[in-house]
Enzyme design. Structure first.
Site, mmCIF file in Angstrom:
data_model
loop_
_atom_site.group_PDB
_atom_site.id
_atom_site.type_symbol
_atom_site.label_atom_id
_atom_site.label_comp_id
_atom_site.label_asym_id
_atom_site.label_seq_id
_atom_site.Cartn_x
_atom_site.Cartn_y
_atom_site.Cartn_z
ATOM 1 N N ARG A 149 37.859 25.696 24.441
ATOM 2 C CA ARG A 149 39.131 24.952 24.409
ATOM 3 C C ARG A 149 40.299 25.745 23.853
ATOM 4 O O ARG A 149 41.433 25.554 24.233
ATOM 5 C CB ARG A 149 38.969 23.698 23.529
ATOM 6 C CG ARG A 149 38.281 22.560 24.205
ATOM 7 C CD ARG A 149 38.002 21.477 23.216
ATOM 8 N NE ARG A 149 37.278 22.003 22.043
ATOM 9 C CZ ARG A 149 36.780 21.255 21.076
ATOM 10 N NH1 ARG A 149 36.932 19.959 21.108
ATOM 11 N NH2 ARG A 149 36.123 21.798 20.064
ATOM 12 N N LYS A 154 18.607 25.128 23.558
ATOM 13 C CA LYS A 154 17.976 24.076 22.780
ATOM 14 C C LYS A 154 18.991 23.504 21.779
ATOM 15 O O LYS A 154 19.950 24.198 21.450
ATOM 16 C CB LYS A 154 16.709 24.596 22.108
ATOM 17 C CG LYS A 154 16.946 25.533 20.934
ATOM 18 C CD LYS A 154 15.672 25.746 20.171
ATOM 19 C CE LYS A 154 16.007 26.227 18.786
ATOM 20 N NZ LYS A 154 14.958 26.288 17.841
ATOM 21 N N LYS A 168 10.832 37.417 23.711
ATOM 22 C CA LYS A 168 10.378 38.494 22.827
ATOM 23 C C LYS A 168 9.296 39.304 23.526
ATOM 24 O O LYS A 168 8.376 38.747 24.121
ATOM 25 C CB LYS A 168 9.819 37.913 21.520
ATOM 26 C CG LYS A 168 10.893 37.317 20.624
ATOM 27 C CD LYS A 168 10.294 36.817 19.336
ATOM 28 C CE LYS A 168 11.307 36.057 18.511
ATOM 29 N NZ LYS A 168 12.395 36.876 17.989
ATOM 30 N N GLU A 199 9.218 31.407 8.141
ATOM 31 C CA GLU A 199 10.552 31.927 7.849
ATOM 32 C C GLU A 199 10.738 31.983 6.344
ATOM 33 O O GLU A 199 10.336 31.047 5.641
ATOM 34 C CB GLU A 199 11.628 31.009 8.438
ATOM 35 C CG GLU A 199 11.652 30.991 9.952
ATOM 36 C CD GLU A 199 12.686 30.001 10.463
ATOM 37 O OE1 GLU A 199 13.877 30.342 10.463
ATOM 38 O OE2 GLU A 199 12.302 28.895 10.848
ATOM 39 N N ASP A 231 12.751 21.771 15.384
ATOM 40 C CA ASP A 231 13.407 23.076 15.451
ATOM 41 C C ASP A 231 12.447 24.170 15.927
ATOM 42 O O ASP A 231 12.847 25.066 16.671
ATOM 43 C CB ASP A 231 13.963 23.426 14.062
ATOM 44 C CG ASP A 231 15.041 24.491 14.117
ATOM 45 O OD1 ASP A 231 15.846 24.431 15.063
ATOM 46 O OD2 ASP A 231 15.073 25.367 13.240
ATOM 47 N N HIS A 253 8.761 26.590 20.023
ATOM 48 C CA HIS A 253 8.188 27.931 19.892
ATOM 49 C C HIS A 253 6.666 27.893 19.675
ATOM 50 O O HIS A 253 5.914 28.627 20.305
ATOM 51 C CB HIS A 253 8.804 28.698 18.724
ATOM 52 C CG HIS A 253 10.303 28.731 18.743
ATOM 53 N ND1 HIS A 253 11.032 28.746 19.896
ATOM 54 C CD2 HIS A 253 11.197 28.776 17.733
ATOM 55 C CE1 HIS A 253 12.322 28.783 19.593
ATOM 56 N NE2 HIS A 253 12.449 28.797 18.288
ATOM 57 N N LYS A 276 10.036 26.775 6.420
ATOM 58 C CA LYS A 276 11.122 27.567 5.835
ATOM 59 C C LYS A 276 10.785 27.854 4.388
ATOM 60 O O LYS A 276 10.011 27.131 3.772
ATOM 61 C CB LYS A 276 12.417 26.763 5.898
ATOM 62 C CG LYS A 276 12.940 26.637 7.305
ATOM 63 C CD LYS A 276 14.435 26.621 7.302
ATOM 64 C CE LYS A 276 14.997 26.906 8.664
ATOM 65 N NZ LYS A 276 15.233 28.324 8.940
#
Ligand SMILES: NC(=O)c1ccc[n+]([C@@H]2O[C@H](COP(=O)([O-])OP(=O)(O)OC[C@H]3O[C@@H](n4cnc5c(N)ncnc54)[C@H](OP(=O)(O)O)[C@@H]3O)[C@@H](O)[C@H]2O)c1
Length: 508
Positions: free
Chosen positions: A47, A158, A192, A226, A246, A251, A351
């Site tokens: 925009r 996603k 990957k 992670e 997530d 994955h 995480k």
């Protein structure tokens, strides 16, 4: 090296993070390697008013900052920048698409693109804009007639919904004007190199594949760990999403498909996706009873990650201080088919775990009779330990590697077994840098190869499996099990796996 045929790439959401961090660097690399023809205009669309030159400068600065001065090839950028353009558009305003179409046609003529050139529309925007984008493309007749469908490919980022119902609604929105073959749902994990190598390793060698079944395998663990928490403003998004939506739904289940699927009859998109789909159709909870028997959720509290203090999830920026969002999921699942019946699959992601690491660990059954004692040694000091089963580890990232643990005779006067490991590391064998996932995936879209993209039936099957778990958690009065940041998740995850006498791998 062959460049792709003429293709115009329109990036909707061109002032966003994904565009500058992943898409433009990937296209720049493809241009440097001459995979991207100079006759392929790359048009940023958003925009904010901006000239072509302003857009080029902005992208240059961001790519340069990312690569660092010594890695940034200014001469190569100047070549690439010539095919970089910007067009202002409010995706929700159908009237503005006529101008977009006209500008794109002018740019295509300017760079000398052929009249049969294809267009890619990369929707690097939030999912609520997808319907408007598809309608706008339709209203401006930028969607070609069915017989020319390969001339338009639409890439969707996603999240593809947040549960089964919303994923189905998204499919309806997309398929209103697009054919399934024109839709490329991107799961960057599949781009990957080491993920692609799973299929090559399995079906390009004769050694391991005959062993990958219920007769020889004790269990399989898939870990996507992670170390990061909620850096930047990520907490706002994550607190509406969580580890299941997530990472696990996409994955982790994709990795499960690749390691468990049967060989396709041809190495082509349809055949490969059909085999993956069969895995998802065979997917079941690993044990009967309520969700808590086979799926656990966790949330991190304050702790130390890499010796640095880390906040508790509920203290992170933009996270609800009473949030019950899961930052960790572990599951025991099973596949109801002849190959895998009775073999537990343990999946986990989270995480603020001790390190960033993705791997698939395949644990073999023990030999039927244990003839030898097993030792583990530190120099000359050895301890008797339990038999260590053979393991095949596929390390997806970082330090991409494949290693096989087996038993060998410890030199000496006794018959003592010592586990050793045979390792293949990508870095030792290949000097070429592994391509970034987005490079590979963008090139595949340009080539019209959808093998590494998720088909709508795969997507729905994955949501069909995880949605009841999410529903159970959301309707439950209990909270996620807590774990200190920098540990491998809550103790309930250990109980989940120890019921089979297995333990999670805790890679160093
Ligand atoms: N960032 C990542 O690493 C990452 C990774 C995986 C998936 N994704 C997904 O990729 C998508 C984009 O993520 P992002 O992080 O790049 O988002 P972002 O930084 O918020 O960027 C959103 C972009 O959309 C544009 N936009 C918003 N409303 C618009 C409208 N009405 N018309 C035209 N343009 C509009 C914004 O530009 P203007 O304000 O100038 O219009 C901006 O360029 C999301 O679905 C995200 O989930 C991102």
């Amino acid at each position: 090296m062959t460049s792709t045929s003429d293709t115009t790439i329109l990036i909707f959401g061109a002032s966003g993070d994904l565009t500058s961090r992943k898409l433009i660097p990937a296209l720049f690399r493809l241009s440097q390697q001459q995979y991207l023809s100079p006759r392929c205009p790359v048009v940023g669309v958003a925009r904010r008013p901006k000239s072509h030159d302003e857009f080029r400068t902005e992208m240059r600065d961001k790519v340069k900052a990312r690569l660092g001065n010594d890695q940034f090839d200014a001469a190569a950028w100047d070549i690439f920048a010539k095919q970089l353009f910007y067009q202002q558009l409010d995706i929700t305003n159908a009237e503005e698409y006529a101008t977009l179409k006209e500008s794109v046609q002018t740019l295509e003529t300017q760079v000398g693109a052929g009249s049969d050139s294809a267009r890619i529309v990369y929707l690097a925007t939030t999912p609520d804009l997808i319907a408007s984008a598809v309608e706008g493309l339709h209203a401006s007749q930028m969607i070609p007639p069915r017989e020319l469908e390969s001339q338009l490919r639409v890439v969707v980022e996603k999240p593809f919904g947040r549960d089964l119902k919303s994923a189905q609604e998204l499919t309806v929105v997309l398929s209103r004007h697009l054919q399934e073959s024109q839709i490329y749902r991107i799961d960057h994990y599949l781009g990957k190199e080491t993920v692609q190598n799973i299929l090559l390793f399995r079906f390009g060698n004769a050694i391991f594949e005959p062993l990958l079944n219920r007769n020889h395998i004790d269990h399989i663990q898939i870990t996507v760990a992670e170390a990061l928490g909620m850096e930047g403003s990520r907490g706002g998004y994550y607190d509406t999403s969580g580890a299941m939506r997530d990472v696990l739904q996409n994955h982790v289940l994709q990795l499960l498909c690749l390691i468990a699927m049967d060989p396709p009859s041809l190495f082509q998109a349809r055949e490969i996706r059909d085999e993956k789909m069969k895995v998802l159709q065979a997917l079941r909870p690993g044990v009967s009873g309520p969700v808590g028997n086979w799926a656990i959720r966790g949330q991190y509290t304050a702790g130390l990650v890499d010796r640095q203090p880390a906040l508790a999830y509920r203290e992170e920026d933009r996270v609800n201080p009473n949030s019950n969002r899961e930052t960790f999921v572990a599951m025991r699942v099973a596949l109801d088919n002849w190959r895998w019946a009775g073999v537990p699959f343990f999946l986990r992601t989270g995480k603020r775990l001790p390190k960033q690491m993705t791997e698939i660990a395949i644990q073999f059954k023990n030999p039927p009779l244990n003839l030898f004692s097993t030792v583990e040694c530190d120099g000359d000091l050895c301890d008797l330990v339990e038999t260590r089963p053979n393991q095949l580890i596929l390390r997806i990232q970082p330090q991409e590697a494949i290693s096989l643990r087996f038993s060998t005779k410890r030199p000496g006067m006794n018959y003592q077994v010592q586990p050793v490991s045979m390792d293949f590391e990508y870095g030792d064998h290949f000097t070429t840098q592994l391509p970034e996932a987005y490079e590979r995936l963008l090139l595949d879209v340009m080539r019209g190869d959808s093998t590494l993209f998720t088909r709508s039936d795969e997507l729905e099957a994955a949501w069909r499996f995880v949605t009841p778990v999410l529903d159970a958690w959301e309707s439950s009065s209990s909270s996620p099990d807590l774990y200190p940041a920098g540990t491998w998740g809550p103790s309930s995850a250990d109980r989940l796996i120890s019921e089979t006498k297995a333990i999670w791998r805790a890679p160093r």
